[in-house]
Design a protein around this motif. Structure first.
Motif, PDB file in Angstrom:
ATOM      1  N   LEU A  38       0.750  -1.238   0.246  1.00 53.08           N
ATOM      2  CA  LEU A  38       0.126  -0.160   0.201  1.00 53.08           C
ATOM      3  C   LEU A  38       0.976   0.893  -0.141  1.00 53.08           C
ATOM      4  CD1 LEU A  38      -2.549  -0.938   3.177  1.00 53.08           C
ATOM      5  CD2 LEU A  38      -2.800  -0.951   0.812  1.00 53.08           C
ATOM      6  N   VAL A  39       0.498   2.306  -1.018  1.00 54.64           N
ATOM      7  CA  VAL A  39       0.981   3.318  -0.547  1.00 54.64           C
ATOM      8  C   VAL A  39       0.437   4.824  -0.968  1.00 54.64           C
ATOM      9  CG1 VAL A  39       2.622   5.278  -2.073  1.00 54.64           C
ATOM     10  CG2 VAL A  39       2.738   2.778  -2.469  1.00 54.64           C
ATOM     11  N   ALA A  40       0.228   5.225   0.821  1.00 57.44           N
ATOM     12  CA  ALA A  40      -0.450   6.301   1.275  1.00 57.44           C
ATOM     13  C   ALA A  40      -0.424   7.704   0.406  1.00 57.44           C
ATOM     14  CB  ALA A  40      -0.674   6.336   3.523  1.00 57.44           C
ATOM     15  N   CYS A  41      -1.034   7.829  -0.247  1.00 57.24           N
ATOM     16  CA  CYS A  41      -1.026   9.091  -0.704  1.00 57.24           C
ATOM     17  C   CYS A  41      -1.670  10.330   0.180  1.00 57.24           C
ATOM     18  CB  CYS A  41      -1.466   9.293  -2.113  1.00 57.24           C
ATOM     19  SG  CYS A  41      -0.536   7.692  -3.071  1.00 57.24           S
ATOM     20  N   ARG A  42      -1.701  11.873  -0.355  1.00 58.49           N
ATOM     21  CA  ARG A  42      -2.079  12.863   0.122  1.00 58.49           C
ATOM     22  C   ARG A  42      -3.039  13.135  -0.441  1.00 58.49           C
ATOM     23  NH1 ARG A  42      -0.997  18.553  -0.643  1.00 58.49           N
ATOM     24  NH2 ARG A  42       0.322  17.722  -2.633  1.00 58.49           N
ATOM     25  N   ASN A  43      -4.189  12.639   0.571  1.00 57.13           N
ATOM     26  CA  ASN A  43      -5.617  13.340  -0.009  1.00 57.13           C
ATOM     27  C   ASN A  43      -5.568  14.918  -0.468  1.00 57.13           C
ATOM     28  OD1 ASN A  43      -8.323  13.761  -1.010  1.00 57.13           O
ATOM     29  ND2 ASN A  43      -8.929  12.439   0.544  1.00 57.13           N
ATOM     30  N   ILE A  54      -6.361  11.560  -5.557  1.00 57.65           N
ATOM     31  CA  ILE A  54      -4.889  11.205  -4.976  1.00 57.65           C
ATOM     32  C   ILE A  54      -3.685  12.354  -5.310  1.00 57.65           C
ATOM     33  CG2 ILE A  54      -3.103   9.093  -5.334  1.00 57.65           C
ATOM     34  CD1 ILE A  54      -5.580   7.268  -5.680  1.00 57.65           C
ATOM     35  N   ASP A  55      -2.912  12.590  -4.583  1.00 55.02           N
ATOM     36  CA  ASP A  55      -1.823  13.789  -5.091  1.00 55.02           C
ATOM     37  C   ASP A  55      -1.201  12.868  -6.737  1.00 55.02           C
ATOM     38  OD1 ASP A  55       0.247  15.016  -5.388  1.00 55.02           O
ATOM     39  OD2 ASP A  55       0.962  14.670  -3.580  1.00 55.02           O
ATOM     40  N   PRO A  56      -1.356  14.180  -7.922  1.00 60.31           N
ATOM     41  CA  PRO A  56      -0.833  13.220  -8.827  1.00 60.31           C
ATOM     42  C   PRO A  56       0.927  12.995  -9.045  1.00 60.31           C
ATOM     43  CG  PRO A  56      -2.659  15.109  -9.248  1.00 60.31           C
ATOM     44  CD  PRO A  56      -1.923  15.419  -8.043  1.00 60.31           C
ATOM     45  N   ALA A  57       1.454  14.107  -8.015  1.00 57.09           N
ATOM     46  CA  ALA A  57       2.629  13.325  -7.615  1.00 57.09           C
ATOM     47  C   ALA A  57       3.092  12.088  -7.565  1.00 57.09           C
ATOM     48  CB  ALA A  57       3.161  14.176  -7.512  1.00 57.09           C
ATOM     49  N   LEU A  59       1.111   9.806  -7.997  1.00 49.20           N
ATOM     50  CA  LEU A  59       0.970   8.569  -8.150  1.00 49.20           C
ATOM     51  C   LEU A  59       1.822   7.997  -9.783  1.00 49.20           C
ATOM     52  CD1 LEU A  59      -1.811   6.889  -9.875  1.00 49.20           C
ATOM     53  CD2 LEU A  59      -2.832   8.939 -11.068  1.00 49.20           C
ATOM     54  N   ILE A  60       2.160   9.839 -10.314  1.00 48.16           N
ATOM     55  CA  ILE A  60       3.571  10.011 -11.612  1.00 48.16           C
ATOM     56  C   ILE A  60       4.169   8.644 -11.377  1.00 48.16           C
ATOM     57  CG2 ILE A  60       4.746  11.243 -12.381  1.00 48.16           C
ATOM     58  CD1 ILE A  60       2.161  13.267 -12.813  1.00 48.16           C
ATOM     59  N   ALA A  61       4.448   9.264  -9.815  1.00 47.41           N
ATOM     60  CA  ALA A  61       6.389   8.537  -8.887  1.00 47.41           C
ATOM     61  C   ALA A  61       5.919   7.165  -9.140  1.00 47.41           C
ATOM     62  CB  ALA A  61       6.649   9.002  -8.299  1.00 47.41           C
ATOM     63  N   ALA A  62       4.335   6.389  -9.185  1.00 46.72           N
ATOM     64  CA  ALA A  62       4.506   5.311  -9.024  1.00 46.72           C
ATOM     65  C   ALA A  62       4.614   4.451 -10.035  1.00 46.72           C
ATOM     66  CB  ALA A  62       2.819   4.783  -7.781  1.00 46.72           C
ATOM     67  N   HIS A  63       3.956   5.060 -11.621  1.00 46.06           N
ATOM     68  CA  HIS A  63       3.211   4.681 -12.486  1.00 46.06           C
ATOM     69  C   HIS A  63       5.104   4.720 -13.418  1.00 46.06           C
ATOM     70  CE1 HIS A  63      -0.649   3.866 -13.592  1.00 46.06           C
ATOM     71  NE2 HIS A  63      -0.964   4.307 -12.582  1.00 46.06           N
ATOM     72  N   ARG A  64       5.766   6.180 -12.907  1.00 46.95           N
ATOM     73  CA  ARG A  64       7.465   5.833 -13.201  1.00 46.95           C
ATOM     74  C   ARG A  64       7.907   5.080 -13.340  1.00 46.95           C
ATOM     75  NH1 ARG A  64       8.488  11.354 -12.569  1.00 46.95           N
ATOM     76  NH2 ARG A  64       7.901  11.342 -14.853  1.00 46.95           N
ATOM     77  N   SER A  65       8.302   4.270 -11.630  1.00 47.66           N
ATOM     78  CA  SER A  65       9.124   3.176 -10.629  1.00 47.66           C
ATOM     79  C   SER A  65       8.042   1.834 -11.463  1.00 47.66           C
ATOM     80  CB  SER A  65       7.931   3.361  -9.356  1.00 47.66           C
ATOM     81  OG  SER A  65       9.198   2.199  -8.898  1.00 47.66           O
ATOM     82  N   ALA A  66       7.839   2.259 -11.903  1.00 49.12           N
ATOM     83  CA  ALA A  66       6.464   0.494 -12.356  1.00 49.12           C
ATOM     84  C   ALA A  66       7.395   0.334 -13.894  1.00 49.12           C
ATOM     85  CB  ALA A  66       5.353   0.254 -12.140  1.00 49.12           C
ATOM     86  N   ARG A  67       7.235   1.931 -14.654  1.00 50.29           N
ATOM     87  CA  ARG A  67       8.073   1.499 -15.889  1.00 50.29           C
ATOM     88  C   ARG A  67       9.234   1.008 -15.889  1.00 50.29           C
ATOM     89  NH1 ARG A  67       5.137   5.728 -17.230  1.00 50.29           N
ATOM     90  NH2 ARG A  67       7.106   7.295 -16.768  1.00 50.29           N
TER      91      ARG A  67
END
Length: 151
Positions: A38-43, A54-57, A59-67
């Protein structure tokens, strides 16, 4: 298709949601219906008491990490502090029908949903059985305490 989560992660979600009157939210990392982290994010919603964004930053960081070989983003979670553990009409309006997992927490209940086109609930969600499993590792034991989400 069911969604699998360890008892420790399940307990974390419930504790985090119980700790605030605002909606909590975050990302689900894992693979093929198994929540591994689980990655807790700022609302960042304008009114976090009744809505989540979800804090867009994050979300972007998680997708970037997955790539780059990190764990896949398989969905997200949020809470309904004064509601029930099922998607709301607002959730349905915001959901992309991509098969992602939505975990919703209300009180002690956690439910799982898949965002799909033409879903049984609100035309957007199909309920998924939530399977709570034993601990993934000794460090995940709920007897060891509940972690605190980042702020």
């Amino acid at each position: 298709m069911s969604v699998e989560i360890t008892i420790a992660l399940h307990n974390d979600l419930r504790a985090w949601a119980a700790a605030t009157c605002e909606e909590i939210c975050g990302l689900l990392l894992g693979c093929e219906g198994r929540v591994e982290r689980l990655v807790a994010c700022r609302n960042v919603a304008a009114d976090p008491a009744v809505r989540f964004e979800i804090d867009p930053a994050a979300l972007i960081a998680a997708h970037r990490s997955a790539r780059h070989g990190g764990p896949a983003v398989i969905g997200h979670y949020h809470s309904h502090p004064s509601g029930i553990a099922r998607p709301s009409p607002r959730d349905a309006a915001d959901a992309v029908p991509d098969g992602s997992i939505w975990l919703i927490v209300a009180g002690a209940e956690v439910t799982a949903w898949r965002a799909v086109a033409g879903g049984a609930l609100l035309g957007r969600f199909d309920k998924a059985p939530l399977v709570v499993t034993g601990c993934a590792a000794v460090r995940d034991s709920p007897q060891g305490g509940i972690s605190t989400p980042p702020r």
